[in-house]
Design a protein around this motif. Structure first.
Motif, PDB file in Angstrom:
ATOM      1  N   GLU B  20       0.780  -1.391  -0.032  1.00 39.89           N
ATOM      2  CA  GLU B  20      -0.071  -0.222   0.123  1.00 39.89           C
ATOM      3  C   GLU B  20       0.877   1.306   0.029  1.00 39.89           C
ATOM      4  OE1 GLU B  20      -2.713  -0.366   3.121  1.00 39.89           O
ATOM      5  OE2 GLU B  20      -4.057  -1.552   2.055  1.00 39.89           O
ATOM      6  N   ILE B  85      15.710  10.720 -10.527  1.00 41.88           N
ATOM      7  CA  ILE B  85      15.862   9.290 -10.365  1.00 41.88           C
ATOM      8  C   ILE B  85      14.745   9.021  -9.430  1.00 41.88           C
ATOM      9  CG2 ILE B  85      16.879   7.189  -9.810  1.00 41.88           C
ATOM     10  CD1 ILE B  85      19.419   8.597 -10.156  1.00 41.88           C
ATOM     11  N   SER B  86      13.632   8.228  -9.701  1.00 41.91           N
ATOM     12  CA  SER B  86      12.444   7.846  -8.913  1.00 41.91           C
ATOM     13  C   SER B  86      13.109   6.877  -7.856  1.00 41.91           C
ATOM     14  CB  SER B  86      11.156   7.263  -9.826  1.00 41.91           C
ATOM     15  OG  SER B  86      11.408   5.884  -9.786  1.00 41.91           O
ATOM     16  N   THR B 195      -7.220  13.817 -14.103  1.00 38.44           N
ATOM     17  CA  THR B 195      -6.398  14.315 -12.955  1.00 38.44           C
ATOM     18  C   THR B 195      -7.492  14.357 -11.842  1.00 38.44           C
ATOM     19  OG1 THR B 195      -7.094  16.530 -13.846  1.00 38.44           O
ATOM     20  CG2 THR B 195      -4.641  15.577 -14.146  1.00 38.44           C
ATOM     21  N   ALA B 196      -8.859  14.105 -11.988  1.00 36.54           N
ATOM     22  CA  ALA B 196      -9.895  14.491 -11.209  1.00 36.54           C
ATOM     23  C   ALA B 196      -9.945  15.879 -10.715  1.00 36.54           C
ATOM     24  CB  ALA B 196      -9.808  13.728  -9.830  1.00 36.54           C
ATOM     25  N   GLN B 204      -8.426   9.933  -9.412  1.00 33.79           N
ATOM     26  CA  GLN B 204      -7.423  10.771  -9.874  1.00 33.79           C
ATOM     27  C   GLN B 204      -6.389   9.499 -10.554  1.00 33.79           C
ATOM     28  OE1 GLN B 204      -4.211  12.884  -7.583  1.00 33.79           O
ATOM     29  NE2 GLN B 204      -4.663  14.391  -9.083  1.00 33.79           N
TER      30      GLN B 204
END
Lengths: 483, 1089
Positions: B20, B85-86, B195-196, B204
């Motif tokens: 989660e 960098i993620s 994008t809501a 979203q």
């Protein structure tokens, strides 16, 4: 900051956390920049005008402050007394009450809202976003708008057509823009002059948010009525023959009509099973017909608001796709319809024989199909001809038919889809427009292209439009040059 | 066997929590290991435009050879301004320039050169190349959202984006372009929804500062045009290949690369959809990070723009203590299986026992269980086990039952069904198949003869294939599933959602079957009610002629355009474009080079023998369903092709392998494996096999309706013959309405369990009075032998001593508990008989008369013993007459009992005094004398003499017939005590007691005189007689029911059963039937193990 954060995460998380809090301490929390996106991501699914669970809407600052059935959501300055904070947090590990669906708000998000409330819950929504365009500050076009509606005035002098946030009034011969009717509705679905030409009914709205019916005084260029209705754009405005009632269709599957002077609803009918896209009155104004995505053409009695009959066949599969457009013959109660199957058809309005399963008794004639979907149809003033426009795979067609023949009199292959067509009241000229924002005038008898012109004035047409945001921002700065 | 309880999958809490939260945990090497080297992928990063990116994969090599993913634990030591960098290691451009990224992993430095050049090239987003993947990845076009058949909330996209043109129209043209806005791109409704920013039920999808949003907005800014000519993806690759995650809880990032028609290769990790074949083994987050849940193997599948790639991923788990042990191999199959087991650190199970093998291979090859005789012969054969197993395989393959069985299997797949073919047609088709099986027709020829079949369905029954399948598209779908193991039906209406097959290919391949003609044979009748379905009308159920037409086309259902025949893929086989369309497609299908034809059949056969295919399900071969042992499948395929498609040779190879002969018992190193053939799998017997096995084991002759008695279920022409209780269908016999293996259901259901417990099929077979169980119990007394026979019949093995001991007691008829084995009717009959017997065996209650004196006429002497008996000794004359005085307190004497007793002091234990122990009582006379009036002597007349035993010719009645030359004798039952009872004709005795004087005249000679005797008297109501009952029985019977001890009750019951053989036999039969029932309901019988 986000960029920093992502790099920092790759380097090591603790450092990132320190940087973030340091940066946040310097600046006040913004509703528009910080809080609204959180509500947008986690809350709007249920707390929006169309659903409004707990009678709470969270789409705007005003809605948020208004609160719902449990009272105010936010007490400025007091996060601990604010219902909003209470509902999205819990003291221990059990999931908070809200959001009911989806993940709980991250601690950072809760902290942001908390700080914003503590700092006074100030609204910093930019004015330009609430009311971006006005008569004084009309939109500017870097790219042509899609034209979804057009109509000639009864006196034959004006051509009204849909733009972005406005209706553009051109001279009927295409020789120039003479007026701009700027309103709240971003998208215009339908424009219709009143029978005497003094008023213009405009149906539209903000897609997926609100619908609006506008009634303009054509000569004064003044908005006489702005009626918010439903939570999505509205369609297919039509005038009663006596000019006192305007009917239109809604995305909540209803057919409605209002009194032009008071705006009071005089008809509300829910027989359709899908969006209602176009309407037309009978010659005497006693009945109203409507078409929609549910593939039906329905007859309603105005005085009683009663659904009378499905004029089209109700056999499953008899009609393919939805019906999009309807127009009543200028002198007879005969209805010209167009829709997803591409074939214009003429129906008699009133049934003269008892319905038998599978019949399509009221059909008078079906015409050779246009490629793709027919978006617009209109009878000629004398009722001898009609025009239809279609869209197919990125292109379109305009055709004029003689009412007595299945094959068209002429066809124009449009480079882009055609969404709107109209017969000039003189009967000699027709207009068509659509996806490319270009209005084309043709000779009604042979389809000669008489004139092409841009539906809306283009600014900075040399721009590539690589950034649409700039185009709209520019619209605000260039406002005066345009008028 | 817990087959009724479904396995519930529960994810561990820690994992749910871990999934989660977006930020993934960084990997740390397991305690005690160290990273010694690091691999980096890609070796250099080049980013050419704003939306370009690269997934970084850093792999750490541990000392022990394990590899772990260190992408997330690597520390970036120098910050680079060029890229961001993620947290998953996805590198996106930030500014132009050349530089490098420097990471350290536990002291090891890794350098990745980076080059970013966004400005040098203009990037224009393409709808098909760039926009569609984002929509697909976001799930917009998923079946549960706008991709559903009706769309969602009025907005419909093609399912998973198979139709870009449709989707483009939906986005830009529906409702006059409502969903996009060229004037203000960011006001486009679809962007606001994503994008809501406006209410969106899907919530979203991504925020408006994400690269995905930017790209879509850019596309609208460029006019939202449709670019169908953009390069399309031709191949997809997933990295790393075949990774292993050492421990549950650890993760592995994957990268996905797409190759385009223009030769370019792009990293598409962020838009590819990565899924796992097993959510029990792995979990995958939305950025391609795979987290291990438990040990096992899962396929990791990447899907992108209609292309698929898969790699297997193995979660090793804790294998401390594992060591490969060399196991003997029977053939190359084992070598390839062992290689895989070694790789996943598993050990194969032991060899199964001879008995297990016999049952397994007989069931697998013939669909019949071995007979008792076959079992005994095989088990007694003392030769080398492997040798006799191979001989057995050889003997079974090709035998009559083998031919029946494989004929039935093909009849299933070819839909031999009288509903479609009429009875005659179905029979003929079955016979045709049988002939092919019997002659071991090479598989390619078999398939070709069916696919090319023409002519009358009676003269060439193979043509019935086209009688059953009547439309080109239906023929094609059936044929691909049957002969290529591939599902070509999903792509009938849209491109295949899980495979590369397109809708066009469906119709192109169907076109090959478009010119098959069908016409009624002359005189052929229409069978009423033989409709395949209501729309097609009745099928001509009888003879039909199949032929090739010169024309006949298949047209696209959407456009109506004629579709030319085109193969969905080319292979290296020579497929000249000659002959009819059918001949061409047949050559193409059956060519050795066709990568699906031989392979799918080999896999299918393998699954028949091992319980699970190397690819499973066997008729759903696709990228997303990869083989668990590709090398094994490849070799099997090659050998099969090289053998000339010899099916029997392939069966031989499989059956001879040690792998096939694994025990079902697992060891600690393979207990969690059920797909790598490390141990045998229990397979429920197919319906017909179970039916036949039940009848074979019980020896009950089948009598299915409408066929001759004794017809085995395995011989039935089709499923129109039904067991009256629906047994065959209940147990999953295929209805033969499609070629799908899934038609046969071999799972276990509650209904089946109930049928076995209560249903008539099993009950009738067991209780059949003509069956082998009845015979066995009738002719075999020994319970041990009965038990053994039943074990051999049902389980094909000897019972263990424990089992025998356990079961033997159920055969003891005299144990009242075993009455339970009787039927209710028999129980009632027994109760009635027992009550009647008790009533009729009314017994007098005897009391001993007090011995006073006895005298011998010829010099013998007597001693009175403690038990009240007289014992003779001293002189032993040839003949004698005893005068015996006893006294009783009874006022009324209705009977006198004389017991002649065995005694160890007597010759031959008595009861006589002579050499052989016999006696002859010539005459007994009695006088009664009231104790208080000795003068009133009266003779007592005796009648109704009875005895527990009388010698032939010397009935006890002789003792009171008034003749001294006749008498009662005992030869035949000497050496034991006997008793004679005499009823008094009138009541004897008097108030105050009676003295009885008995005269025992014994005139036979040879000292046939009584050695020891006792006198008792009774006052019980007449009749007073001996019932032949042992004394304890008689005593118990004489006791009031309420006063009897449990032991007495048991003794009575036991005595009754012993003396009433009909009930004893029924109880033994019942015990045998109960045992049979228990054996039949055991997994050892219901499953092939």
């Amino acid at each position: 900051m986000l960029v920093q954060l992502t790099v920092a995460l790759a380097v090591g998380a603790p450092v990132a956390a320190g940087q973030e809090s340091g940066a946040a301490a310097r600046e006040p929390t913004s509703f528009h920049r910080d809080v609204r996106p959180i509500l947008q991501a986690s809350c709007l699914g249920c707390h929006q005008p169309a659903r409004a669970k707990g009678r709470l809407v969270l789409t705007t600052y005003d809605d948020l402050m208004k609160g719902g059935e449990d009272g105010a959501s936010v007490v400025p300055g007091k996060p601990d007394e604010s219902l909003l904070i209470e509902l999205v947090t819990t003291p221990d590990d059990i999931p908070p009450e809200m959001p009911e669906e989806g993940d709980p708000l991250t601690p950072e998000a809760v902290d942001t809202i908390r700080r914003w409330i503590a700092e006074g819950a100030i609204d910093d929504t930019p004015e330009s976003l609430a009311h971006p365009f006005t008569m004084e500050r009309p939109p500017v076009y870097a790219r042509p708008p899609v034209v979804s509606a057009l109509d000639f005035s009864p006196d034959g002098r004006l051509l009204a057509l849909s733009g972005f946030h406005e209706v553009l009034l051109h001279r009927a011969d295409g020789s120039g823009l003479v007026g701009r009717l700027v309103g709240l509705s971003e998208r215009i679905e339908s424009v219709a002059f009143s029978p005497d030409g003094s008023r213009l009914a405009v149906a539209g709205g903000l897609p997926a948010r609100m619908g609006e019916l506008q009634v303009w005084d054509v000569r004064e260029r003044e908005l006489r009525l702005s009626l918010p209705v439903t939570f999505d754009t509205i369609y297919g405005a039509s005038w009663s023959p006596d000019g006192t009632v305007i009917a239109f269709g809604c995305a909540d599957n209803t057919l409605r009509a209002i009194d032009v002077e008071t705006g009071a609803e005089v008809l509300y009918q829910g027989a359709h099973a899908d969006w209602v896209l176009d309407t037309a009155f009978s010659t005497d104004g006693s009945h109203l017909v409507s078409v929609g995505r549910d593939r039906t053409l329905k007859l309603t009695k105005v005085a009683t608001q009663q659904f009378i009959d499905n004029i089209t066949s109700i056999t499953p599969g008899a009609l393919k796709g939805g019906l999009i457009a309807v127009d009543r013959h200028p002198t007879r109660d005969e209805l010209l319809v167009g829709g997803a199957d591409g074939a214009p058809k003429v129906y008699r309005m009133y049934r003269e024989k008892k319905r038998v399963i599978g019949d399509d008794y009221n059909l008078i004639r079906a015409y050779a199909a246009l490629p793709g979907r027919v978006f617009a149809v209109e009878w000629s003033p004398d009722g001898e001809h009609f025009i239809a426009g279609s869209s197919h795979a990125g292109t379109g067609e305009v055709r004029v038919y003689r009412a007595s023949e299945e094959a068209p009199v002429w066809t124009f292959e449009s480079p882009r889809p055609v969404y709107a067509v109209a017969f000039h009241l003189g009967g000699a000229t027709v207009a068509a427009a659509g996806a490319d924002g270009v209005v084309r005038l043709f000779a009604a008898d042979d389809g000669r292209l008489l004139r092409e012109f841009a539906a809306a004035p283009l600014e900075g047409s040399t721009r590539t439009g690589s950034d649409g945001r700039d185009a709209v921002a520019d619209a605000n700065t260039n406002e005066h040059e345009d008028s | 066997m817990n087959f009724l309880v479904p396995t519930l999958l529960v994810l561990p809490t820690w994992l749910v929590l871990a999934l989660e939260h977006a930020a993934p945990a960084a990997e740390v090497p397991p305690p005690g290991s160290r990273v010694v080297a690091v691999d980096v992928y890609p070796e250099r990063i080049e980013l050419g435009h704003r939306f370009d990116y690269a997934q970084l994969l850093l792999s750490g090599h541990l000392e022990n050879g394990d590899v772990i993913d260190v992408t997330r634990s690597a520390v970036l030591t120098e910050e680079s301004p060029l890229v961001e960098i993620s947290d998953h290691g996805l590198v996106r451009p930030r500014q132009d320039g050349d530089g490098r990224l420097v990471f350290t992993v536990e002291g090891t430095e890794v350098v990745v050169p980076v080059s970013v050049h966004m400005e040098s090239a203009t990037f224009e987003p393409s709808f098909t190349r760039d926009v569609m993947p984002i929509l697909s990845r976001a799930g917009c076009n998923a079946g549960s959202c706008h991709g559903s058949a009706k769309g969602r909330n009025g907005f419909k996209l093609s399912l998973r984006g198979y139709d870009p043109e449709f989707d483009h129209v939906a986005l830009t043209d529906d409702l006059a372009g409502r969903r996009f806005n060229p004037v203000a791109p960011e006001r486009s409704l679809f962007l606001l929804k994503l994008t809501a920013a406006v209410p969106h039920e899907g919530g979203q999808i991504f925020p408006d500062d994400s690269p995905q949003y930017e790209l879509l907005r850019e596309w609208v800014s460029h006019g939202a045009v449709l670019t169908l000519d953009s390069p399309r993806v031709i191949a997809l690759e997933i990295f790393p290949k075949k990774p292993t995650i050492p421990m549950p809880g650890m993760s592995q990032q994957v990268a996905v690369l797409a190759t385009y028609t223009d030769g370019s290769v792009r990293d598409v990790t962020a838009e590819a959809i990565v899924e796992t074949s097993s959510t029990e083994i792995t979990a995958i987050d939305d950025q391609g990070l795979v987290t291990a849940i438990r040990r096992g193997e899962a396929a990791i599948l990447a899907r992108y723009e209609g292309r698929y790639a898969a790699t297997s991923l193995f979660v090793m788990g804790d294998r401390a203590g594992y060591e490969w042990r060399d196991v003997p191999v029977n053939n190359w199959v084992d070598g390839l299986v062992h290689e895989k087991l070694r790789r996943i650190q598993a050990l194969p199970s032991e060899l199964c026992s001879d008995a297990e093998f016999l049952r397994r291979v007989t069931l697998d090859l013939t669909g019949q269980a071995p007979t008792i005789k076959a079992t005994e012969t095989f088990l007694l054969d003392e030769r080398d086990s492997r040798q006799k197993r191979e001989e057995l395989i050889e003997r079974l393959i090709g035998g009559a039952e083998f031919v029946d069985y494989w004929t039935s299997k093909w009849s299933d797949l070819l839909q031999v069904n009288s509903k479609f073919l009429g009875h005659e047609g179905a029979s003929r088709f079955r016979e045709w198949i049988r002939a092919k099986v019997a002659s071991n027709t090479p598989y390619d020829r078999f398939a070709a003869e069916i696919l090319n079949a023409k002519g009358s369905t009676y003269e060439n029954p193979a043509a019935a294939y086209y009688k059953v399948l009547r439309k080109a598209d239906v023929v094609m779908e059936n044929t691909t599933q049957l002969f290529l193991g591939t599902r070509f039906n999903c792509n009938k209406c849209h491109d295949h959602p899980f495979e590369r097959w397109t809708q066009d290919q469906h119709w192109q391949l169907a076109a090959f079957f478009g010119r098959v003609g069908r016409k009624n044979a002359e005189g052929s009748k229409i069978m009423p009610g033989s409709a395949a379905n209501a729309l097609d009308g009745p099928l001509p159920a009888f003879e039909e002629i199949i032929f090739d037409m010169d024309e006949g086309e298949v047209s696209d259902p959407d456009t109506g355009a004629i579709v030319p025949p085109v193969f969905p893929f080319e292979h290296d086989g020579d497929v000249p474009a000659l002959g009819t369309r059918r001949e061409r497609v047949t050559r193409w299908i059956t060519a050795p080079e066709n990568p699906y034809f031989a392979r799918s059949y080999v896999n299918r056969l393998w699954s028949y023998f091992l319980g699970v295919g190397i690819i499973d399900p066997v008729d759903d071969i696709r990228a997303g369903n990869p083989p668990t042992n590709p090398e094994l499948l490849a070799r099997l395929t090659r050998e099969f092709v090289d053998s000339g498609f010899d099916v029997r040779a392939l069966m031989r190879t499989i059956c001879r392998s040690r792998t096939y002969q694994h025990s079902i018992e697992t060891n600690v190193w393979n207990e969690d494996d059920d797909v790598n053939f490390s141990h045998a799998l229990a397979r429920r017997l197919p319906a017909e096999v179970m039916f036949d096995a039940l009848h074979r084991a019980t020896g009950s002759v089948t009598h299915l309706p409408g066929v001759r008695r004794g017809t085995r279920a395995g011989e039935l022409v089709d499923s129109s013959v039904k067991a009256p209780d629906g047994f065959l269908d209940l147990f999953g016999r295929p209805p033969r309405e499609s070629a799908c293996e899934c038609e046969r259901v071999n799972s276990m259901s509650l209904g089946q369990a109930l049928n076995l417990v209560n249903g008539p099929t099993l009950a009738d077979a067991i209780s059949d009075p003509d069956n082998d169980i009845t015979q066995l119990v009738t002719f075999e007394q020994s319970p041990r032998k009965i038990i053994r026979e039943l074990y051999l019949a049902f389980f094909c093995r000897e019972p263990t001593e424990e089992e025998i001991t356990d079961i033997v007691r159920t055969f003891v008829a005299t144990d009242p508990e075993n009455r339970a084995a009787l039927s209710p009717a028999d129980t009632a009959a027994l109760d009635t008989a027992l009550a009647e017997w008790e009533a009729s065996a009314h017994t007098a209650l005897w009391e001993p008369a007090r011995p006073v004196r006895a005298e011998s006429a010829d010099g013998a002497e007597f001693t009175i013993l403690e038990d009240g008996s007289f014992k003779a000794h001293g002189a032993n004359p040839e003949r004698d007459t005893y005068t015996v005085i006893v006294e009783t307190g009874l006022a009324k004497v209705t009977g006198i009992r004389l017991e002649v007793l065995s005694d160890p002091d007597l010759p031959a234990q008595g009861p006589g005094r002579g050499e052989n122990g016999n006696i002859v009582l010539s005459e007994l006379e009695v006088l009664a004398i009231p104790s208080e009036d000795p003068t009133a002597v009266r003779p007592v007349k005796l009648q109704n003499a009875t005895a527990d035993f009388s010698q032939q010719g010397f009935p006890v009645a002789n003792a009171i017939d008034g003749k001294s030359d006749t008498g009662w004798a005992l030869s035949g039952q000497l050496g034991k005590s006997h008793v004679a009872i005499f009823e008094t004709a009138v009541d004897a005795g008097a108030e105050g007691g009676t003295i009885l004087m008995l005269t025992l005249d014994q005139q036979y000679g040879q000292a046939h005189t009584i050695g020891r005797f006792r006198i008792s008297v009774t006052g019980s109501e007449r009749p007073v007689r001996h019932h032949g009952l042992p004394n304890d029985v008689a005593t118990a019977l004489a006791t009031d029911t309420a006063a009897r001890t449990p032991a007495q009750e048991a003794r009575l019951y036991a005595y009754f059963i012993q003396t009433h053989a009909e009930f004893a036999d029924k109880i033994r039969l019942g015990a045998a039937q109960d045992l049979a029932w228990a054996l039949a309901n055991s997994p050892a019988f219901l499953f092939n193990r």
